[in-house]
Each structure stands twice: as structure tokens, then as C-alpha cells.
Design an enzyme around this catalytic site. Structure first.
Site, mmCIF file in Angstrom:
data_model
loop_
_atom_site.group_PDB
_atom_site.id
_atom_site.type_symbol
_atom_site.label_atom_id
_atom_site.label_comp_id
_atom_site.label_asym_id
_atom_site.label_seq_id
_atom_site.Cartn_x
_atom_site.Cartn_y
_atom_site.Cartn_z
ATOM 1 N N LYS A 13 24.592 63.718 -33.937
ATOM 2 C CA LYS A 13 24.395 64.718 -35.080
ATOM 3 C C LYS A 13 24.773 64.417 -36.282
ATOM 4 O O LYS A 13 23.897 64.852 -37.429
ATOM 5 C CB LYS A 13 24.991 66.219 -34.352
ATOM 6 C CG LYS A 13 24.546 66.412 -33.194
ATOM 7 C CD LYS A 13 25.180 67.965 -32.706
ATOM 8 C CE LYS A 13 26.699 67.837 -32.603
ATOM 9 N NZ LYS A 13 27.277 66.943 -31.662
ATOM 10 N N ARG A 88 28.870 76.508 -30.992
ATOM 11 C CA ARG A 88 29.129 75.857 -29.758
ATOM 12 C C ARG A 88 29.718 76.633 -28.669
ATOM 13 O O ARG A 88 29.704 76.320 -27.455
ATOM 14 C CB ARG A 88 30.515 74.935 -30.028
ATOM 15 C CG ARG A 88 30.197 73.510 -30.431
ATOM 16 C CD ARG A 88 31.769 72.891 -30.624
ATOM 17 N NE ARG A 88 31.832 71.574 -30.400
ATOM 18 C CZ ARG A 88 31.824 70.544 -31.274
ATOM 19 N NH1 ARG A 88 31.425 70.765 -32.544
ATOM 20 N NH2 ARG A 88 32.157 69.220 -31.108
ATOM 21 N N ARG A 127 33.347 54.316 -31.433
ATOM 22 C CA ARG A 127 33.024 54.907 -32.608
ATOM 23 C C ARG A 127 34.200 54.656 -33.743
ATOM 24 O O ARG A 127 35.298 54.826 -33.400
ATOM 25 C CB ARG A 127 32.978 56.314 -32.646
ATOM 26 C CG ARG A 127 32.641 57.002 -33.982
ATOM 27 C CD ARG A 127 31.722 58.297 -33.726
ATOM 28 N NE ARG A 127 32.742 59.357 -33.252
ATOM 29 C CZ ARG A 127 32.364 60.697 -32.986
ATOM 30 N NH1 ARG A 127 31.146 60.919 -33.300
ATOM 31 N NH2 ARG A 127 33.148 61.618 -32.572
ATOM 32 N N ARG A 160 39.092 58.144 -34.427
ATOM 33 C CA ARG A 160 39.209 59.494 -34.439
ATOM 34 C C ARG A 160 40.303 59.465 -33.181
ATOM 35 O O ARG A 160 40.154 59.045 -32.171
ATOM 36 C CB ARG A 160 38.024 60.490 -34.191
ATOM 37 C CG ARG A 160 37.680 60.797 -35.454
ATOM 38 C CD ARG A 160 36.319 61.632 -35.458
ATOM 39 N NE ARG A 160 36.305 62.521 -34.295
ATOM 40 C CZ ARG A 160 35.369 63.283 -34.114
ATOM 41 N NH1 ARG A 160 34.092 63.485 -34.592
ATOM 42 N NH2 ARG A 160 35.433 64.450 -33.102
ATOM 43 N N ARG A 171 36.091 66.696 -23.693
ATOM 44 C CA ARG A 171 34.821 67.310 -24.616
ATOM 45 C C ARG A 171 33.529 67.350 -24.143
ATOM 46 O O ARG A 171 32.872 68.294 -24.189
ATOM 47 C CB ARG A 171 34.921 66.027 -26.056
ATOM 48 C CG ARG A 171 36.153 66.354 -26.844
ATOM 49 C CD ARG A 171 36.435 65.314 -27.669
ATOM 50 N NE ARG A 171 35.404 65.072 -28.774
ATOM 51 C CZ ARG A 171 35.174 64.136 -29.235
ATOM 52 N NH1 ARG A 171 35.688 62.893 -29.133
ATOM 53 N NH2 ARG A 171 34.065 63.918 -30.083
HETATM 54 P P1 AMP Z 1 33.380 67.403 -33.826
HETATM 55 O O1 AMP Z 1 33.409 66.509 -34.951
HETATM 56 O O2 AMP Z 1 31.863 68.457 -33.865
HETATM 57 O O3 AMP Z 1 33.005 66.418 -32.639
HETATM 58 O O4 AMP Z 1 34.271 68.214 -33.504
HETATM 59 C C1 AMP Z 1 35.696 67.870 -33.179
HETATM 60 C C2 AMP Z 1 36.724 69.240 -32.485
HETATM 61 O O5 AMP Z 1 36.526 69.870 -33.617
HETATM 62 C C3 AMP Z 1 35.958 69.596 -31.333
HETATM 63 O O6 AMP Z 1 36.336 68.934 -30.273
HETATM 64 C C4 AMP Z 1 36.724 70.796 -31.279
HETATM 65 O O7 AMP Z 1 37.873 70.987 -31.156
HETATM 66 C C5 AMP Z 1 36.562 71.135 -32.878
HETATM 67 N N1 AMP Z 1 35.420 71.992 -33.198
HETATM 68 C C6 AMP Z 1 34.416 71.633 -34.191
HETATM 69 N N2 AMP Z 1 33.496 72.360 -34.271
HETATM 70 C C7 AMP Z 1 33.785 73.627 -33.534
HETATM 71 C C8 AMP Z 1 33.240 74.750 -33.084
HETATM 72 N N3 AMP Z 1 31.907 74.965 -33.595
HETATM 73 N N4 AMP Z 1 33.943 75.591 -32.272
HETATM 74 C C9 AMP Z 1 34.997 75.249 -31.874
HETATM 75 N N5 AMP Z 1 35.887 74.173 -32.066
HETATM 76 C C10 AMP Z 1 34.958 73.327 -32.980
#
Ligand code: AMP
Length: 216
Positions: A13, A88, A127, A160, A171
Site C-alpha cells: 500500500k 483499520r 523489507r 522496522r 499483525r
Molecule cells: P503500518 O505502517 O500501516 O503497517 O502500521 C504499523 C503499526 O502502526 C500497526 O501495526 C499499528 O500498531 C499502528 N497503526 C497504524 N495505523 C493504524 C490504525 N489505523 N489503527 C490502529 N493502529 C494503527
């Protein structure tokens, strides 16, 4: 153009959002990036968020909804935006609809990217990101010329903290339980388009398909 990119962690994404941002000149809004920045700076929000993020769990809805509301009010969202990693959960989607109503914004489309789980795991585990320019690599699919070093700016690559196998599995299961219901939610509104991805499809090929969907 007001868009949501939906899909499991690792589906790409963020990469597609960056390509869209360049082509359509509208901002990418990634709640993950905003939260990681807050964690790096150790703001009170970052300190709260990091315990959830390190475990692969979702940060509470009220925190992320607040972030999005502030961000959507910014001037650069006037011409549109790409939401990447938000909403989410169903409550987040409902809050988003309220915020957008208040700001007189309409949702154009939700793009749902799908990819098989084994490939998702490989993408996340492999990654790497440049600490200088943010360019992304993957040790399996798109390795840098020199291990651990960015091809573009020569800075170091990092992994990360949540891209380790145990957290990746958490996740993905959080995605299935809490985020997948959004597929039906947006389908019922007639906003959803699903793009099924192949294991070996590269970002540019996917972007071509995405643009065709958006321009059709
Ligand atoms: P991402 O970079 O989108 O994979 O997000 C990394 C982490 O940030 C996720 O595993 C969550 O802990 C937190 N996070 C990101 N976006 C959200 C969201 N919309 N709602 C809740 N937690 C989020």
C-alpha cells in the site's frame, strides 16, 4: 480524488500510495508513518503508541482518529488524499465518515489489494528501508546492490522493529480479525474495487493496473 488503500500489511500500500502521490499530486496519509515519527520523537502520543506497535497490535481508535482528523484539515488535502493504513477497524471507518462529512469531503474509491499470506510474510520479513531517503528494498524481491546500503543515497538500511516473524504473524491475524470486515463495509457502499496481486508482480506493473482502475 479521495482514496483509501486497503490490504494486509506487506501488500505494498505504501509503495502504491507514493506512486499515486507523484502522479496525482495529492498527499499520502499513512497513520503508520505518523505514529513511527511520534515514537522516534518520543512525544506523549508516541510513548503511548509504541507499546501497541511493538506487539503488532492496533493503537486505540481514538488516538488514530484524532490524528486523521487533524491531518485532513490541512490545506494540502483540499485537492484530495490517499489514506494508507487507515481505517483499520469498522469504528475507525465510521468516525472517518463523520469527519469527512463535517469537512464536506466525499469518498471516491476504496482499493483493496489482495496477496497470498506466504508472500506477505516474505515481503515483510525481507523489507528494509533507507534511513536517509526512505527508499524501500526487499532482500528477497528487490535487494540493494550492496547489502545494507541504499542504492540512491548511500545511507544505511534498517529493518522496522515490527517486521520480525512473531510480530508479523500477530499483525496478519489482527488484520484478518479487525480490518478485513472493512471489505464488506465498503463493498456495501459500492466503493470497493479489489486488485488481486501475483507473487512476482512488481510495483510498476501493479501501479499500471491501479491507474487503469482509477481512470476507468
Ligand atoms: P503500518 O505502517 O500501516 O503497517 O502500521 C504499523 C503499526 O502502526 C500497526 O501495526 C499499528 O500498531 C499502528 N497503526 C497504524 N495505523 C493504524 C490504525 N489505523 N489503527 C490502529 N493502529 C494503527
Amino acid at each position: 480524488m479521495n482514496l483509501i488503500l486497503l490490504g494486509a500489511p506487506g501488500v505494498g500500500k505504501g509503495t502504491q500510495a507514493k506512486l499515486l502521490m507523484k502522479r496525482y499530486h495529492i498527499p499520502q496519509i499513512s497513520t503508520g508513518d505518523i505514529l513511527r515519527e511520534a515514537v522516534r520523537e518520543q512525544t506523549s502520543l508516541g510513548i503511548k503508541a509504541q507499546e501497541y506497535m511493538n506487539k503488532g497490535l492496533l493503537v486505540p481508535d481514538e488516538i488514530v482518529v484524532g490524528i486523521i482528523e487533524d491531518r485532513l484539515k490541512a490545506k494540502d488535502c483540499d485537492r484530495g488524499f490517499i489514506l494508507d493504513g487507515f481505517p483499520r477497524t469498522i469504528p475507525q471507518a465510521e468516525s472517518l465518515a463523520e469527519v469527512m462529512d463535517r469537512l464536506n469531503m466525499g469518498l471516491d474509491q476504496v482499493i483493496n489489494f489482495e496477496l497470498d499470506e506466504q508472500t506477505l510474510i516474505k515481503r515483510l520479513a525481507g523489507r528494509q528501508t533507507c534511513e536517509g531517503c526512505g527508499n524501500m528494498y526487499n532482500v528477497y524481491f528487490n535487494p540493494p546492490r550492496q547489502q545494507g546500503v541504499c542504492d540512491l543515497c548511500g545511507k544505511k538500511l534498517f529493518q522496522r522493529k515490527d517486521d520480525n516473524l512473531e510480530t508479523i504473524k500477530e499483525r496478519l491475524s489482527v488484520y484478518q480479525a479487525q480490518t478485513m470486515p472493512l471489505i464488506g463495509y465498503y463493498q456495501a457502499q459500492g466503493k470497493l474495487v479489489t486488485i488481486n496481486l501475483g507473487e512476482s508482480e512488481g510495483p510498476d506493473q501493479i501501479f499500471d493496473r491501479l491507474c487503469k482502475v482509477l481512470e476507468s
